[in-house]
Motif scaffolding. Structure first.
Motif, PDB file in Angstrom:
ATOM      1  N   PRO A  33     -12.567  93.670  20.010  1.00  0.00           N
ATOM      2  CA  PRO A  33     -13.919  93.594  19.447  1.00  0.00           C
ATOM      3  C   PRO A  33     -14.150  94.526  18.273  1.00  0.00           C
ATOM      4  O   PRO A  33     -15.113  94.345  17.522  1.00  0.00           O
ATOM      5  CB  PRO A  33     -14.811  93.981  20.644  1.00  0.00           C
ATOM      6  CG  PRO A  33     -13.930  94.795  21.530  1.00  0.00           C
ATOM      7  CD  PRO A  33     -12.558  94.204  21.384  1.00  0.00           C
ATOM      8  N   TRP A  36     -12.279  93.333  12.854  1.00  0.00           N
ATOM      9  CA  TRP A  36     -13.043  92.272  12.197  1.00  0.00           C
ATOM     10  C   TRP A  36     -12.272  91.793  10.962  1.00  0.00           C
ATOM     11  O   TRP A  36     -11.697  92.599  10.220  1.00  0.00           O
ATOM     12  CB  TRP A  36     -14.411  92.780  11.755  1.00  0.00           C
ATOM     13  CG  TRP A  36     -15.310  93.252  12.867  1.00  0.00           C
ATOM     14  CD1 TRP A  36     -14.977  93.546  14.158  1.00  0.00           C
ATOM     15  CD2 TRP A  36     -16.710  93.515  12.756  1.00  0.00           C
ATOM     16  NE1 TRP A  36     -16.069  93.959  14.867  1.00  0.00           N
ATOM     17  CE2 TRP A  36     -17.159  93.960  14.033  1.00  0.00           C
ATOM     18  CE3 TRP A  36     -17.635  93.416  11.719  1.00  0.00           C
ATOM     19  CZ2 TRP A  36     -18.488  94.295  14.278  1.00  0.00           C
ATOM     20  CZ3 TRP A  36     -18.961  93.757  11.961  1.00  0.00           C
ATOM     21  CH2 TRP A  36     -19.382  94.183  13.231  1.00  0.00           C
ATOM     22  N   VAL A 111     -13.895  89.479  15.688  1.00  0.00           N
ATOM     23  CA  VAL A 111     -15.020  89.022  14.863  1.00  0.00           C
ATOM     24  C   VAL A 111     -14.468  88.442  13.560  1.00  0.00           C
ATOM     25  O   VAL A 111     -13.575  89.029  12.939  1.00  0.00           O
ATOM     26  CB  VAL A 111     -15.988  90.182  14.549  1.00  0.00           C
ATOM     27  CG1 VAL A 111     -17.087  89.725  13.592  1.00  0.00           C
ATOM     28  CG2 VAL A 111     -16.602  90.740  15.835  1.00  0.00           C
ATOM     29  N   VAL A 130     -15.736  85.891  17.536  1.00  0.00           N
ATOM     30  CA  VAL A 130     -17.161  85.745  17.262  1.00  0.00           C
ATOM     31  C   VAL A 130     -17.313  85.331  15.795  1.00  0.00           C
ATOM     32  O   VAL A 130     -16.898  86.065  14.894  1.00  0.00           O
ATOM     33  CB  VAL A 130     -17.920  87.056  17.530  1.00  0.00           C
ATOM     34  CG1 VAL A 130     -19.362  86.956  17.058  1.00  0.00           C
ATOM     35  CG2 VAL A 130     -17.875  87.401  19.018  1.00  0.00           C
ATOM     36  N   ASP A 179     -21.466  81.689  15.936  1.00  0.00           N
ATOM     37  CA  ASP A 179     -22.164  82.528  16.909  1.00  0.00           C
ATOM     38  C   ASP A 179     -23.371  83.211  16.294  1.00  0.00           C
ATOM     39  O   ASP A 179     -24.374  83.444  16.970  1.00  0.00           O
ATOM     40  CB  ASP A 179     -21.196  83.572  17.474  1.00  0.00           C
ATOM     41  CG  ASP A 179     -20.098  82.920  18.294  1.00  0.00           C
ATOM     42  OD1 ASP A 179     -20.386  82.456  19.404  1.00  0.00           O
ATOM     43  OD2 ASP A 179     -18.958  82.859  17.800  1.00  0.00           O
ATOM     44  N   ILE A 410     -23.835  92.168  15.811  1.00  0.00           N
ATOM     45  CA  ILE A 410     -22.505  91.558  15.899  1.00  0.00           C
ATOM     46  C   ILE A 410     -21.666  92.281  16.955  1.00  0.00           C
ATOM     47  O   ILE A 410     -20.946  91.659  17.742  1.00  0.00           O
ATOM     48  CB  ILE A 410     -21.801  91.586  14.528  1.00  0.00           C
ATOM     49  CG1 ILE A 410     -22.574  90.748  13.503  1.00  0.00           C
ATOM     50  CG2 ILE A 410     -20.368  91.073  14.649  1.00  0.00           C
ATOM     51  CD1 ILE A 410     -22.082  90.929  12.071  1.00  0.00           C
ATOM     52  N   LEU A 413     -22.403  91.215  20.510  1.00  0.00           N
ATOM     53  CA  LEU A 413     -21.784  89.926  20.825  1.00  0.00           C
ATOM     54  C   LEU A 413     -20.288  90.074  21.057  1.00  0.00           C
ATOM     55  O   LEU A 413     -19.728  89.509  22.010  1.00  0.00           O
ATOM     56  CB  LEU A 413     -22.041  88.925  19.696  1.00  0.00           C
ATOM     57  CG  LEU A 413     -23.422  88.283  19.628  1.00  0.00           C
ATOM     58  CD1 LEU A 413     -23.566  87.497  18.343  1.00  0.00           C
ATOM     59  CD2 LEU A 413     -23.644  87.375  20.827  1.00  0.00           C
ATOM     60  N   ALA A 414     -19.616  90.824  20.162  1.00  0.00           N
ATOM     61  CA  ALA A 414     -18.165  90.991  20.281  1.00  0.00           C
ATOM     62  C   ALA A 414     -17.803  91.729  21.566  1.00  0.00           C
ATOM     63  O   ALA A 414     -16.834  91.371  22.258  1.00  0.00           O
ATOM     64  CB  ALA A 414     -17.618  91.743  19.064  1.00  0.00           C
ATOM     65  N   ARG A 417     -18.214  89.444  24.596  1.00  0.00           N
ATOM     66  CA  ARG A 417     -17.193  88.392  24.704  1.00  0.00           C
ATOM     67  C   ARG A 417     -15.815  88.963  24.999  1.00  0.00           C
ATOM     68  O   ARG A 417     -15.076  88.423  25.823  1.00  0.00           O
ATOM     69  CB  ARG A 417     -17.134  87.560  23.427  1.00  0.00           C
ATOM     70  CG  ARG A 417     -16.074  86.467  23.482  1.00  0.00           C
ATOM     71  CD  ARG A 417     -16.118  85.554  22.272  1.00  0.00           C
ATOM     72  NE  ARG A 417     -17.416  84.888  22.176  1.00  0.00           N
ATOM     73  CZ  ARG A 417     -17.712  84.010  21.206  1.00  0.00           C
ATOM     74  NH1 ARG A 417     -16.811  83.746  20.270  1.00  0.00           N
ATOM     75  NH2 ARG A 417     -18.899  83.445  21.172  1.00  0.00           N
TER      76      ARG A 417
END
Length: 438
Positions: A33, A36, A111, A130, A179, A410, A413-414, A417
């Motif tokens: 996560p 990115w 991400v 994501v 997302d 962000i 969310l990451a 998940r």
């Protein structure tokens, strides 16, 4: 027609099928996560992803999902060696899309941040990441599922079995859910929800990262205004069939005379997908490379000429006059955008040049200086009581609070998940170093 050309459509369909399968398989892999990847349209180093990428890399921002000492590991992905070389020369990490290291970065990333769709980075290898769509502009014209005219209408609204096959394979990236989709206000968010439908799992409202540096530069220019020539930027949008500069500006001598009369220089910046050329050299008219970052230019000009481009909204936010020049409005409505987000006639009002002669008169007299973008529409795009002239300084750029909030959302969310990254050693377990290219 050669055999190779005849088989090309089948090859694109097959490629799309392979990408669909690979994307489903890599979605099962663990991802980090805090790692990115970024990319943008046409393999260029432009748009909102660029500025969020630079914000993270240059400030070493930590998302706080693993602790305050673990910054996001951000990497730019591009298919262009020139783009990768440019980014690396500036001391930021970038990889070629089809290189081993580039593929590894994408496979491990939790991400993926892009400006149009995941193919900006890598369609097949972003499965499970994501997906963050920092859309490249505010939609005045029809976008995504709202498109009803032009070639794209058959992508978003396939009518035949062949259309549906192409939409599911050749244009697979257009069907991938996002997302996060960025919008600038509640009204724009509503448009984005209608445009993306189920492909927008969440729409967040915030300030586009690209506008922070432009706002700072515009304030500096206003503060340091001197006796030099004024600078106008002409930035037409993309249209079906391409933009023809000689149609928009048919008489260069007439335009040069108008510029000389008002001591003005003109910059022309075509759309990323257009290739423009002047018929001859000009002392008062210059072309800007089509892959130059538009946000970086806005801070260095005194006014904007455009037609249907969302650059009008960016200019309005930072307080620049806007001249509307819809020389091909009827054809544009017929072939490129059947409707607009706002009533176009109300939008342009008395700030419009409907012919080349009217445009040169506005330039020659300097009347463009008073063509202020309507505040009512500006506030609908950017939120009520938008602060145009205040805020940014060298110590606290205007984009920082907005960028921090975007990163926070962000990151949540990451982390939800992919969880915390628990592997030992360096974050991500990458055998390659965190900087460099390819």
């Amino acid at each position: 027609m050669s055999v190779r050309n005849a088989l090309a459509p089948a090859g694109r369909v097959l490629t799309g099928l392979v990408q669909r399968v690979v994307r489903s398989l890599v979605a099962l892999m663990p991802r980090d996560p805090n790692r990115w990847v970024f990319g943008s349209r046409g393999d260029a180093y432009v748009d909102n992803p660029r500025y969020l990428f630079e914000y993270l890399v240059d400030r070493g921002v930590a998302p706080q999902s693993e602790g305050p000492d673990t910054p996001v590991r951000a990497t730019w992905i591009s298919g262009s060696p020139a783009t990768v070389d440019r980014i690396v020369a500036d001391g930021r990490p970038a990889r070629l899309r089809r290189s081993l290291r580039g593929s590894w970065e994408v496979l491990r990333a939790g991400v993926a941040v892009y400006a149009f769709d995941v193919s900006d980075i890598n369609l097949a290898l972003t499965g499970g990441a994501v997906g963050v769509n920092l859309y490249h502009g505010v939609p005045l014209k029809q976008i995504e599922d709202l498109v009803t005219v032009g070639s794209a209408s058959r992508v978003y609204h396939p009518r035949t079995p062949i259309d549906r096959l192409r939409a599911a394979t050749v244009y697979l990236a257009r069907t991938v859910p996002n997302d996060v989709v960025l919008a600038t206000s509640e009204e724009v968010a509503d448009t984005m929800r209608r445009a993306f439908g189920a492909r927008a799992r969440s729409v967040v409202i915030g300030r586009p990262p690209r506008l922070g540096p432009a706002t700072v530069a515009a304030q500096r220019r206003r503060t340091a205004a001197g006796d030099g020539p004024a600078v106008l930027l002409y930035a037409p949008t993309w249209r079906e069939g391409g933009f023809q500069l000689n149609e928009a500006l048919p008489h260069l001598e007439q335009l040069e005379a108008a510029l000389a009369a008002s001591d003005t220089q003109l910059l022309i910046k075509g759309h990323l997908y257009d290739r423009l050329a002047l018929p001859r050299r000009s002392a008062s008219i210059s072309l800007v490379a089509n892959d130059e970052e538009l946000g970086a230019i806005l801070g260095d000009v005194d006014g904007v000429i455009t037609d249907y481009s969302s650059v009008m909204f960016d200019a309005a936010l930072i307080g620049l006059p806007v001249i509307f020049y819809p020389f091909d409005l009827d054809r544009y409505r017929r072939l490129s955008s059947g409707t607009f987000m706002f009533d176009y006639d109300d939008l342009v009002s008395e700030r419009v040049a409907r012919s080349f002669d009217q445009l040169t008169e506005i330039v020659a007299t300097g009347a463009w200086r008073t063509m202020v973008f309507p505040a009512s529409i500006r506030n609908r795009v950017w939120g009520p009581e938008t602060a145009v002239h205040n805020g940014p300084t060298d110590d606290a750029p205007a984009a920082d609070p907005a960028n921090r909030e975007l990163v926070r959302q962000i990151t949540e969310l990451a982390s939800a998940r992919h969880g915390r990254h628990r592997r030992g050693g360096r974050p991500g377990g990458d055998p390659a170093s965190a900087s460099g290219r390819r």
